[in-house]
Design an enzyme around this catalytic site. Structure first.
Site, short mmCIF file in Angstrom:
data_model
loop_
_atom_site.label_atom_id
_atom_site.label_comp_id
_atom_site.label_asym_id
_atom_site.label_seq_id
_atom_site.Cartn_x
_atom_site.Cartn_y
_atom_site.Cartn_z
N GLY A 71 0.79 -1.22 0.00
CA GLY A 71 0.00 0.00 0.00
C GLY A 71 0.82 1.27 0.00
O GLY A 71 0.45 2.26 -0.63
N THR A 72 1.95 1.27 0.70
CA THR A 72 2.77 2.48 0.77
C THR A 72 3.30 2.86 -0.60
O THR A 72 3.24 4.03 -1.01
CB THR A 72 3.92 2.29 1.77
OG1 THR A 72 3.38 2.14 3.08
CG2 THR A 72 4.86 3.49 1.76
N ASN A 151 -7.37 3.57 9.49
CA ASN A 151 -6.73 2.39 10.08
C ASN A 151 -6.66 2.42 11.60
O ASN A 151 -6.47 1.38 12.23
CB ASN A 151 -5.32 2.22 9.51
CG ASN A 151 -4.45 3.44 9.73
OD1 ASN A 151 -4.81 4.53 9.30
ND2 ASN A 151 -3.31 3.27 10.37
N SER A 199 -3.35 -3.47 -0.12
CA SER A 199 -2.20 -4.27 0.33
C SER A 199 -2.70 -5.63 0.77
O SER A 199 -3.62 -5.74 1.59
CB SER A 199 -1.49 -3.55 1.48
OG SER A 199 -0.29 -4.19 1.81
N ALA A 200 -2.07 -6.69 0.26
CA ALA A 200 -2.59 -8.05 0.44
C ALA A 200 -2.61 -8.50 1.89
O ALA A 200 -3.49 -9.27 2.29
CB ALA A 200 -1.77 -9.03 -0.39
N THR A 237 11.20 -7.11 -11.47
CA THR A 237 10.59 -8.42 -11.71
C THR A 237 9.45 -8.67 -10.74
O THR A 237 9.59 -8.48 -9.53
CB THR A 237 11.65 -9.53 -11.57
OG1 THR A 237 12.70 -9.28 -12.50
CG2 THR A 237 11.04 -10.90 -11.82
N CYS A 328 2.83 1.42 11.97
CA CYS A 328 3.88 2.24 11.36
C CYS A 328 4.38 3.32 12.31
O CYS A 328 5.44 3.92 12.08
CB CYS A 328 3.37 2.89 10.07
SG CYS A 328 2.80 1.68 8.86
#
Length: 383
Positions: A71-72, A151, A199-200, A237, A328
């Site tokens: 996400g960042t 959040n 974000s997963a 990649t 964070c």
């Protein structure tokens, strides 16, 4: 000792089915997805299927989905694109956004690239659409960056109304949906958002992978250069296993959405009701209205002396993982910028705990946590 994990807003545990889905792509397939031989093509096909899966759940076109490290990076990429490629010279946001938004904005202001309007929020963390309209009237063609779900306190914004207002004034709209992806439904074919980030590891997928939705026709420029991956917008990649796992996790979240959200809402309401019963004077930071708040986040101020990090330490000793806010900010020792932003009373800055719930949590775990918390607060000493 039993361990209870109630910090799912920081990171959810990976679903075991997601891990099983990822394993073959870590162990059996060695090709680079940019290679043209059969090994590379096989992995490229799997990545593109993952892209189609994610896009399908969002009402988007697959070519509007770009994979990132999380996400960042996605937030930074969106802000960078709106300013460097889109020509935005003013940003409209709030002081309670995630630092993945506020820090890039502050940097751009410091360098003179943009000016900024910090919209006020009410005591629950909601903006006024009238304030946004006034800011847009003064600064049309700006970038508006407003997160969908906060959040730390769980407050939800009406991103449909915000998107339509931005469209009216020709502004770009970026929404950080890291906390709401897999919990809220989106139809980006009908909601005129330009940038959306996810974000997963917030929806039971792997850490270190996320995605950025960029609406077709939106001017963009790469944040990372060096290769032609992600249609020349994100060099490096790809991580096939993580991308495939992320798509699987998101698909499972949306297939089970209603039952999952009902379970999470039950846990949240049970915890708040339990805390009110045993700790009179406890109050919520944010909002409890189910239509205007996340089912996953409960931020409460406790009726006790200055507990600060000691209560969290005591909870940890009792086998309960919770937090004082965003992971964070851990160790920053400055108090929550979100609680300051909603002008929470001084007691809230040191006496607040964020509990955040996941599908693996149970009502029995909630009851145990409430009882242990009551013991700690009443004794005012570590458990």
């Amino acid at each position: 000792m039993r361990r209870i994990y109630l910090d799912n807003a920081a990171s959810t545990p990976m679903d075991p089915e997601v891990f099983e889905c990822m394993k073959p792509w870590m162990l059996e397939f060695a090709g680079n997805p940019s290679s043209t031989h059969s090994h590379g093509r096989h992995i490229r096909n799997a990545i593109e299927q993952a892209r189609r899966t994610i896009a399908g759940h969002l009402g988007a076109h697959p070519h509007e989905i770009y994979f990132t490290s999380g996400g960042t990076e996605a937030d930074n990429m969106a802000i960078h694109a709106a300013v460097t490629a889109g020509g935005a010279r003013h940003i409209i946001t709030t002081s309670i956004e995630h630092h993945a938004v506020t820090h890039p904005v502050e940097h751009l202001v410091h360098t003179g690239a943009v000016s900024v309007t910090w919209l006020p929020v009410d005591c629950e963390g909601h903006i006024s659409l009238d304030d946004l309209r006034e800011a847009l009237a003064t600064h049309p063609h700006s970038l508006v960056s407003l997160m969908h779900g906060n959040n730390e306190i769980g407050t939800l914004h009406d991103i449909q109304a915000i998107a339509e207002l931005c469209q009216q004034y020709g502004a770009y709209f970026h929404s950080d949906t890291v906390q709401t992806m897999g919990t809220s439904r989106f139809n980006l074919a009908e909601t005129p958002i330009h940038f959306l980030t996810a974000s997963a590891h917030k929806f039971y997928g792997p850490k270190g992978v996320g995605f950025l939705y960029i609406r077709k026709g939106t001017p963009v420029s790469p944040l990372i250069s060096g290769g032609g991956q992600e249609r020349n917008l994100r060099a490096g990649t790809e991580n096939p296993a993580a991308i495939i796992g992320m798509a699987f996790a998101l698909d499972k979240c949306y297939r089970t959405l209603d039952a999952k959200n009902a379970h999470l809402r039950t846990l949240k309401e049970r915890m708040y009701a339990g805390l009110r019963d045993v700790l009179p004077g406890v109050f919520v930071n944010g909002c409890m209205d189910p239509a205007r708040s996340l089912p996953t986040v409960l931020n409460v101020t406790l009726p006790c002396g200055d507990v600060d990090c000691m209560l969290l330490f005591s909870l940890d000793l009792a086998g309960i993982s919770a937090s004082g806010g965003s992971a964070c900010n851990s160790g920053a020792n400055q108090g929550s910028h979100v609680l300051r932003g909603i002008q929470a009373p001084p007691v809230a800055l040191n006496n607040s705990v964020r509990f955040s719930f996941g599908v693996q949590n149970t009502e029995e775990e909630i009851d145990y946590t409430v009882s242990k918390l009551a013991e700690m607060v009443r004794s005012q000493v570590p458990a």
